[in-house]
Enzyme design. Structure first.
Site, mmCIF file in Angstrom:
data_model
loop_
_atom_site.group_PDB
_atom_site.id
_atom_site.type_symbol
_atom_site.label_atom_id
_atom_site.label_comp_id
_atom_site.label_asym_id
_atom_site.label_seq_id
_atom_site.Cartn_x
_atom_site.Cartn_y
_atom_site.Cartn_z
ATOM 1 N N HIS A 1 0.810 -1.228 0.000
ATOM 2 C CA HIS A 1 0.000 0.000 0.000
ATOM 3 C C HIS A 1 0.844 1.280 0.000
ATOM 4 O O HIS A 1 0.454 2.275 -0.576
ATOM 5 C CB HIS A 1 -0.994 0.011 1.169
ATOM 6 C CG HIS A 1 -0.386 0.241 2.519
ATOM 7 N ND1 HIS A 1 0.160 -0.782 3.269
ATOM 8 C CD2 HIS A 1 -0.229 1.369 3.263
ATOM 9 C CE1 HIS A 1 0.613 -0.289 4.409
ATOM 10 N NE2 HIS A 1 0.397 1.010 4.432
ATOM 11 N N ASP A 2 1.992 1.246 0.663
ATOM 12 C CA ASP A 2 2.788 2.473 0.804
ATOM 13 C C ASP A 2 4.058 2.490 -0.043
ATOM 14 O O ASP A 2 4.936 3.312 0.211
ATOM 15 C CB ASP A 2 3.179 2.667 2.288
ATOM 16 C CG ASP A 2 2.173 3.526 3.056
ATOM 17 O OD1 ASP A 2 1.349 4.215 2.404
ATOM 18 O OD2 ASP A 2 2.216 3.501 4.295
ATOM 19 N N LYS B 1 5.797 5.648 -1.196
ATOM 20 C CA LYS B 1 6.642 6.507 -0.357
ATOM 21 C C LYS B 1 8.074 6.540 -0.884
ATOM 22 O O LYS B 1 8.870 7.374 -0.471
ATOM 23 C CB LYS B 1 6.610 6.030 1.104
ATOM 24 C CG LYS B 1 5.308 6.422 1.827
ATOM 25 C CD LYS B 1 5.311 5.997 3.290
ATOM 26 C CE LYS B 1 4.031 6.461 4.010
ATOM 27 N NZ LYS B 1 3.956 5.919 5.384
ATOM 28 N N HIS C 1 2.204 10.138 -2.334
ATOM 29 C CA HIS C 1 2.660 8.742 -2.311
ATOM 30 C C HIS C 1 1.576 7.796 -2.839
ATOM 31 O O HIS C 1 1.881 6.722 -3.335
ATOM 32 C CB HIS C 1 3.146 8.316 -0.914
ATOM 33 C CG HIS C 1 2.071 7.952 0.082
ATOM 34 N ND1 HIS C 1 1.365 8.880 0.803
ATOM 35 C CD2 HIS C 1 1.577 6.750 0.477
ATOM 36 C CE1 HIS C 1 0.499 8.261 1.603
ATOM 37 N NE2 HIS C 1 0.603 6.958 1.423
ATOM 38 N N HIS D 1 -5.981 4.056 -0.490
ATOM 39 C CA HIS D 1 -5.999 3.649 0.921
ATOM 40 C C HIS D 1 -6.111 4.828 1.885
ATOM 41 O O HIS D 1 -6.301 4.621 3.081
ATOM 42 C CB HIS D 1 -4.788 2.756 1.267
ATOM 43 C CG HIS D 1 -3.463 3.457 1.302
ATOM 44 N ND1 HIS D 1 -2.718 3.691 0.169
ATOM 45 C CD2 HIS D 1 -2.741 3.978 2.330
ATOM 46 C CE1 HIS D 1 -1.597 4.319 0.504
ATOM 47 N NE2 HIS D 1 -1.584 4.506 1.810
ATOM 48 N N HIS D 2 -6.007 6.065 1.381
ATOM 49 C CA HIS D 2 -6.264 7.223 2.246
ATOM 50 C C HIS D 2 -7.586 7.907 1.906
ATOM 51 O O HIS D 2 -7.865 9.005 2.409
ATOM 52 C CB HIS D 2 -5.110 8.227 2.185
ATOM 53 C CG HIS D 2 -3.878 7.743 2.886
ATOM 54 N ND1 HIS D 2 -3.821 7.569 4.253
ATOM 55 C CD2 HIS D 2 -2.669 7.348 2.415
ATOM 56 C CE1 HIS D 2 -2.617 7.095 4.595
ATOM 57 N NE2 HIS D 2 -1.899 6.948 3.491
ATOM 58 N N ASP E 1 -4.367 -0.142 7.966
ATOM 59 C CA ASP E 1 -3.201 0.746 8.022
ATOM 60 C C ASP E 1 -3.294 1.708 9.202
ATOM 61 O O ASP E 1 -2.327 1.897 9.948
ATOM 62 C CB ASP E 1 -3.107 1.521 6.701
ATOM 63 C CG ASP E 1 -1.908 2.454 6.641
ATOM 64 O OD1 ASP E 1 -0.839 2.084 7.168
ATOM 65 O OD2 ASP E 1 -2.042 3.552 6.069
#
Ligand code: C2E
Ligand code: SIN
Ligand code: SIN
Ligand code: FE
Ligand code: FE
Length: 415
Positions: free
Chosen positions: A252-253, A256, A281, A307-308, A350
């Site tokens: 998911h990240d 970054k 990101h 996801h955010h 998360d």
């Protein structure tokens, strides 16, 4: 478990071939190991069994099945058991792994005292279970080293009588194990690639990185499992999506990687501009999967990008038309079920992990405070149905934290 009923060896071999086709579609190590154990038990009508991975010179419990004692939830929880056995001659599985040989025991309680290994009665004593026949079978890589070990227990005849494992059982299981090994190896490669992709993003200090993404992957998979079960999603479809989500969630990240260390590792609060940069990101991650060649890529894309997103539409980045643009200005908010289910689930997984863990910018919060923040975010930040699935499986969530926690030493099961 429904056992395989076959009339001759050819039928059994055909069944094994069809099992290999099923295994081929799974990507995560967890799913592959769980399925190999299930199919080995089906082939031999075995009531129970354990599959271990060889890691750090020990046998690490991966999955434990027991049709007599365990509910579905017990089986899942045992998948996150933090325990291991030494690879030495004192236990049946240890011996089989140590020498790379199959060990077959007709009655666990009648092993001659002259044998180096003896049956460990602790599980039976604790549970009232009666272990009889045992077959311990090493799974070897293409280079011949033992990478996993399967121990299956209590073979039954079609009319339910206890019987020893037969020579034919051993032959069939060797055939299964010989071919299944390559799926285990593939799954290990995938996991290593995913962990390295995260390492490249230098997310956190090196001791933490792998654990965080493995927790988020497992939380997301189990929340989805519960969510899908309540909605009557067919078992095969559920397992397939769960398998993909576990890996997609771990990625998911990865976006970054495109954000400066100065922002990522800033010990204090981010400025407005820094946070605007941080938001990118999601786009950077999605770009890695923007030309999907697999279902996994498609899911990893959704998860990285959204996801955010928040259930009430107040998250970021909003509905993205073009992930190649470096700006989030003017995007239409994305809310509710327009947010892909995978992303709604990873969002909760998360944030739960971020709250419960120490970050460079915050201490670890106690569980009651973490859960209060999640309850407060229900319907605003999070999909209420996803939150509900999360609370249903809270004890599994805690087992996952225990398994992928930051305490270095494993709880050792000595025989
Ligand atoms: P992350 O550390 O993985 O956090 C993921 C999400 O968890 C955050 O997304 C936020 O929704 C939630 N979260 C984390 N800490 C808290 C908290 O103390 N209280 C509450 N209520 N929620 C929390 P968000 O805000 O979009 O941040 C995305 C990423 O940006 C974070 O990922 C982190 O890498 C970074 N970040 C956010 N705030 C800061 C900060 O103040 N300082 C630094 N250095 N990084 C930050
Ligand atoms: C993997 O290693 O399978 C994840 C990366 C991808 O499929 O894009
Ligand atoms: C899905 O499985 O993604 C559809 C369910 C939903 O979006 O609520
Ligand atoms: Fe993120
Ligand atoms: Fe995160």
């Amino acid at each position: 478990m429904s056992p395989v009923v076959y009339n001759d060896t050819l039928e059994a071999v055909n069944h094994i071939l069809s099992v290999l086709d099923v295994l081929r579609q799974f990507k995560s190590l967890d799913t592959v190991l769980d399925r190999i154990l299930l199919e080995a038990r089906r082939l031999t009508c075995a009531d129970a069994g354990t599959i271990f991975m060889v890691e750090g010179g020990r046998l690490v419990f991966a999955h434990v099945h027991n049709d007599t004692l365990f509910s579905d939830e017990d089986v899942i929880k045992h998948g996150y058991l933090k325990a291991s056995l030494p690879i030495d001659d004192t236990s049946i599985s240890g011996y089989a792994a140590n020498h790379g040989v199959v060990v077959s025991v007709d009655d666990a309680y009648a092993i001659a005292p002259s044998f180096p290994y003896q049956f460990n009665t602790r599980f039976d004593e604790r549970t009232g279970y009666r272990t009889r026949s045992i077959l311990a079978l090493p799974i070897k890589s293409s280079t011949g080293s033992v990478i996993a070990l399967m121990q299956i227990i209590n073979s039954q005849s079609p009319d339910g009588q206890h019987v020893p494992f037969s020579a034919e059982d051993q032959t069939l299981l060797n055939l299964l194990a010989g071919h299944a090994a390559s799926f285990i190896e593939n799954a290990i490669v995938t996991r290593e690639l995913v962990l390295r992709m995260n390492k490249m993003a230098e997310l956190r200090d090196p001791s933490e990185t792998g654990m965080h993404v493995q927790r988020v992957g497992a939380f997301a998979a189990e929340i989805y499992h519960r969510y899908a079960k309540l909605r009557g999603v067919a078992d095969d479809e559920m397992k397939r999506r769960k398998d993909l989500l576990q890996i997609a969630a771990m990625l998911h990240d990865v976006g970054k990687v495109g954000v400066s260390d100065l922002i990522l590792k800033k010990p204090g609060k981010l400025t407005f501009e820094e946070f605007e940069t941080m938001k990118l990101h999601t786009l950077f991650g999605a770009r890695l999967f923007a030309h999907p060649v697999s279902e996994l890529d498609a899911m990893a894309y959704e998860v990285a990008l959204y996801h955010h997103a928040k259930f009430d539409g107040s998250g970021y980045p909003g509905l993205v038309q073009n992930v190649m643009e470096d700006s989030l200005v003017g995007l239409v908010p994305l809310a509710g079920h327009d947010i892909p289910l995978s992303a709604r689930i990873v969002s909760l997984a998360d944030v739960y992990d971020a709250l419960a863990s120490r970050r460079v910018y915050k201490p670890a919060f106690p569980e009651d405070m973490t859960l209060a923040i999640i309850r407060d975010g229900t319907g605003k930040h999070f999909d209420p149905d996803v939150v509900s699935a999360f609370f249903d499986i809270h004890d599994i969530i805690l087992a996952i934290r225990d398994k992928f926690g930051n305490i270095a030493s494993n709880q050792l099961l000595n025989t």
